[in-house]
Design a protein around this motif. Structure first.
Motif, PDB file in Angstrom:
ATOM      1  N   THR A  14       0.837  -1.200   0.000  1.00 52.20           N
ATOM      2  CA  THR A  14       0.000   0.000   0.000  1.00 52.20           C
ATOM      3  C   THR A  14       0.869   1.247   0.000  1.00 52.20           C
ATOM      4  O   THR A  14       0.645   2.173  -0.786  1.00 52.20           O
ATOM      5  N   LEU A  15       1.859   1.265   0.853  1.00 53.96           N
ATOM      6  CA  LEU A  15       2.767   2.405   0.907  1.00 53.96           C
ATOM      7  C   LEU A  15       3.495   2.576  -0.424  1.00 53.96           C
ATOM      8  O   LEU A  15       3.628   3.693  -0.932  1.00 53.96           O
ATOM      9  N   ASN A  17       2.432   1.736  -3.365  1.00 55.92           N
ATOM     10  CA  ASN A  17       1.484   2.296  -4.328  1.00 55.92           C
ATOM     11  C   ASN A  17       1.287   3.785  -4.109  1.00 55.92           C
ATOM     12  O   ASN A  17       1.196   4.559  -5.062  1.00 55.92           O
ATOM     13  N   TRP A  18       1.205   4.202  -2.858  1.00 49.17           N
ATOM     14  CA  TRP A  18       1.061   5.631  -2.561  1.00 49.17           C
ATOM     15  C   TRP A  18       2.253   6.411  -3.094  1.00 49.17           C
ATOM     16  O   TRP A  18       2.091   7.500  -3.659  1.00 49.17           O
ATOM     17  N   ALA A  22       2.260   9.356  -5.948  1.00 44.50           N
ATOM     18  CA  ALA A  22       2.832  10.665  -5.654  1.00 44.50           C
ATOM     19  C   ALA A  22       3.915  11.022  -6.667  1.00 44.50           C
ATOM     20  O   ALA A  22       3.994  12.178  -7.111  1.00 44.50           O
ATOM     21  N   LYS A  28      -4.768  11.265  -6.527  1.00 42.94           N
ATOM     22  CA  LYS A  28      -5.186  10.014  -5.905  1.00 42.94           C
ATOM     23  C   LYS A  28      -5.333   8.952  -6.985  1.00 42.94           C
ATOM     24  O   LYS A  28      -5.556   9.266  -8.148  1.00 42.94           O
TER      25      LYS A  28
END
Length: 50
Positions: A14-15, A17-18, A22, A28
Motif C-alpha cells: 500500500t505504501l 502504491n502511494w 505521488a 489520488k
C-alpha cells in the motif's frame, strides 16, 4: 519502507502504491466507482458498435 509502513499501519505494498502515485503527480489513484463507470461505458460502446 517496511518500517514506515508498519508505523502507518498499512502494508508495504500500500505504501509503495502511494509513493508511485505521488511520483506520477496524481492527486489520488482511481477509485472503485471510477472503475465501475469505465466498465459500464465500455460495455455501452460495445453495444453501440455491434
Amino acid at each position: 519502507m517496511c518500517l514506515v509502513a508498519r508505523e502507518l499501519g498499512v502494508s508495504h505494498e500500500t505504501l509503495r502504491n502511494w509513493v508511485k502515485v505521488a511520483e506520477r503527480g496524481q492527486a489520488k489513484p482511481a477509485d472503485a466507482a471510477s472503475e465501475d463507470e469505465l466498465r459500464a461505458l465500455r460495455k455501452r460502446v460495445a453495444e453501440l458498435e455491434a
